[in-house]
Design a protein around this motif. Structure first.
Motif, PDB file in Angstrom:
ATOM      1  N   GLU A  80       0.113   2.571  -4.868  1.00  0.00           N
ATOM      2  CA  GLU A  80      -0.554   1.273  -4.899  1.00  0.00           C
ATOM      3  C   GLU A  80      -1.467   1.164  -6.115  1.00  0.00           C
ATOM      4  O   GLU A  80      -2.210   2.091  -6.444  1.00  0.00           O
ATOM      5  CB  GLU A  80      -1.350   1.025  -3.620  1.00  0.00           C
ATOM      6  N   TYR A  82      -8.408  -1.665  -3.464  1.00  0.00           N
ATOM      7  CA  TYR A  82      -7.222  -0.828  -3.317  1.00  0.00           C
ATOM      8  C   TYR A  82      -7.105   0.106  -4.520  1.00  0.00           C
ATOM      9  O   TYR A  82      -7.674  -0.149  -5.587  1.00  0.00           O
ATOM     10  CB  TYR A  82      -5.958  -1.688  -3.228  1.00  0.00           C
ATOM     11  N   THR A  95     -11.675  -6.680  -0.505  1.00  0.00           N
ATOM     12  CA  THR A  95     -11.091  -5.369  -0.224  1.00  0.00           C
ATOM     13  C   THR A  95     -10.640  -4.712  -1.523  1.00  0.00           C
ATOM     14  O   THR A  95     -10.076  -5.379  -2.399  1.00  0.00           O
ATOM     15  CB  THR A  95      -9.892  -5.505   0.731  1.00  0.00           C
ATOM     16  N   ASN A 131      -8.907  -7.655  -3.662  1.00  0.00           N
ATOM     17  CA  ASN A 131      -8.281  -8.773  -2.972  1.00  0.00           C
ATOM     18  C   ASN A 131      -9.338  -9.600  -2.254  1.00  0.00           C
ATOM     19  O   ASN A 131     -10.207  -9.062  -1.553  1.00  0.00           O
ATOM     20  CB  ASN A 131      -7.252  -8.273  -1.956  1.00  0.00           C
ATOM     21  N   ARG A 179      -8.575  -0.561   4.208  1.00  0.00           N
ATOM     22  CA  ARG A 179      -9.101  -0.183   2.907  1.00  0.00           C
ATOM     23  C   ARG A 179     -10.578  -0.574   2.841  1.00  0.00           C
ATOM     24  O   ARG A 179     -11.028  -1.437   3.604  1.00  0.00           O
ATOM     25  CB  ARG A 179      -8.309  -0.879   1.784  1.00  0.00           C
ATOM     26  N   THR A 228       0.842  -1.192   0.000  1.00  0.00           N
ATOM     27  CA  THR A 228       0.000   0.000   0.000  1.00  0.00           C
ATOM     28  C   THR A 228       0.877   1.241   0.000  1.00  0.00           C
ATOM     29  O   THR A 228       2.070   1.185   0.267  1.00  0.00           O
ATOM     30  CB  THR A 228      -0.926   0.015   1.223  1.00  0.00           C
ATOM     31  N   PRO A 231     -10.936   2.745  -5.331  1.00  0.00           N
ATOM     32  CA  PRO A 231     -11.471   1.734  -4.411  1.00  0.00           C
ATOM     33  C   PRO A 231     -12.994   1.642  -4.443  1.00  0.00           C
ATOM     34  O   PRO A 231     -13.560   0.547  -4.387  1.00  0.00           O
ATOM     35  CB  PRO A 231     -10.966   2.200  -3.036  1.00  0.00           C
TER      36      PRO A 231
END
Length: 212
Positions: A51, A99, A97, A56, A183, A47, A106
């Protein structure tokens, strides 16, 4: 029924659902950098200001399915020899999640993942088998070769994807345990994976006669 490789197979199926939808009208056609789909522990995701955009999947917990846990109870004879192969039915709990260093990355990716899983509450068997077969293509790793041979697609129970509501305190405890930067995250339960041994056993003989 399926084998212990089915747990890894479920993760492979979820990744395949997201990957196939990325370019089919998904964020890959919108974001500047093509997003990736990974399945790592959150503390292993790099991160910072650079990033890349990515989603994920992390299976953080596996629980016993309460509806099937008493199905075909274990049975042993007086000598301890096995008389049956009781199934192990489990639910898998995932964190999804998102990122990205760019603004709104996000949010876009997390909403995309939620829409994909919302549109696939029950995963078709041919989709499961296609995802497993794809793992063996190219130059697969040893783990991918193992999971590609999973019998997940042939188990009797369907694979269902259900949103799971975590409280603020539960989310805080999880990310504190990860010891990494938080996140945007959502959670899902995938059920049910039925694991059963195929080892041979000698069962009780049927009743030959009755006496009243």
């Amino acid at each position: 029924m399926s084998d212990y490789l089915a747990v890894g197979g479920v993760t492979a199926v979820l990744k395949a659902l997201l990957n196939s939808a990325l370019s089919n009208g998904g964020p890959a056609t919108v974001l500047v950098s093509p997003p990736g789909i990974t399945n790592k522990a959150p503390d292993m995701i790099p991160t910072g200001q650079d990033e890349p955009p990515q989603l994920n999947l992390f299976m953080y917990y596996a629980s016993i399915n309460p509806a099937l846990r008493n199905l075909d109870l274990p049975s042993m004879n007086s000598s301890g020899a096995q008389l049956s192969n009781p199934p192990l039915a489990i639910n898998l709990h995932y964190l999804v999640t998102a990122y990205g260093a760019n603004p709104f990355d996000p949010e876009i990716l997390l909403a995309f993942a939620m829409q994909v899983f919302h549109n696939t509450p029950v995963v078709p068997r041919d989709t499961i088998q296609s995802a497993l077969s794809a793992l063996a293509m190219g130059t697969p790793s040893n783990e991918q070769q193992l999971i590609s041979a999973s019998t997940l697609a042939s188990q009797i129970e369907h694979i269902r994807i259900t949103p799971e509501a975590l409280t603020t305190e539960e989310i805080y405890r999880l990310w504190t345990a990860f010891q990494t930067n938080y996140r945007p995250t959502t959670s899902y339960q995938v059920s049910v994976v039925v694991i059963q041994s195929t080892a041979s056993y000698q069962s009780n003989r049927p009743v030959q006669q009755r006496s009243l």
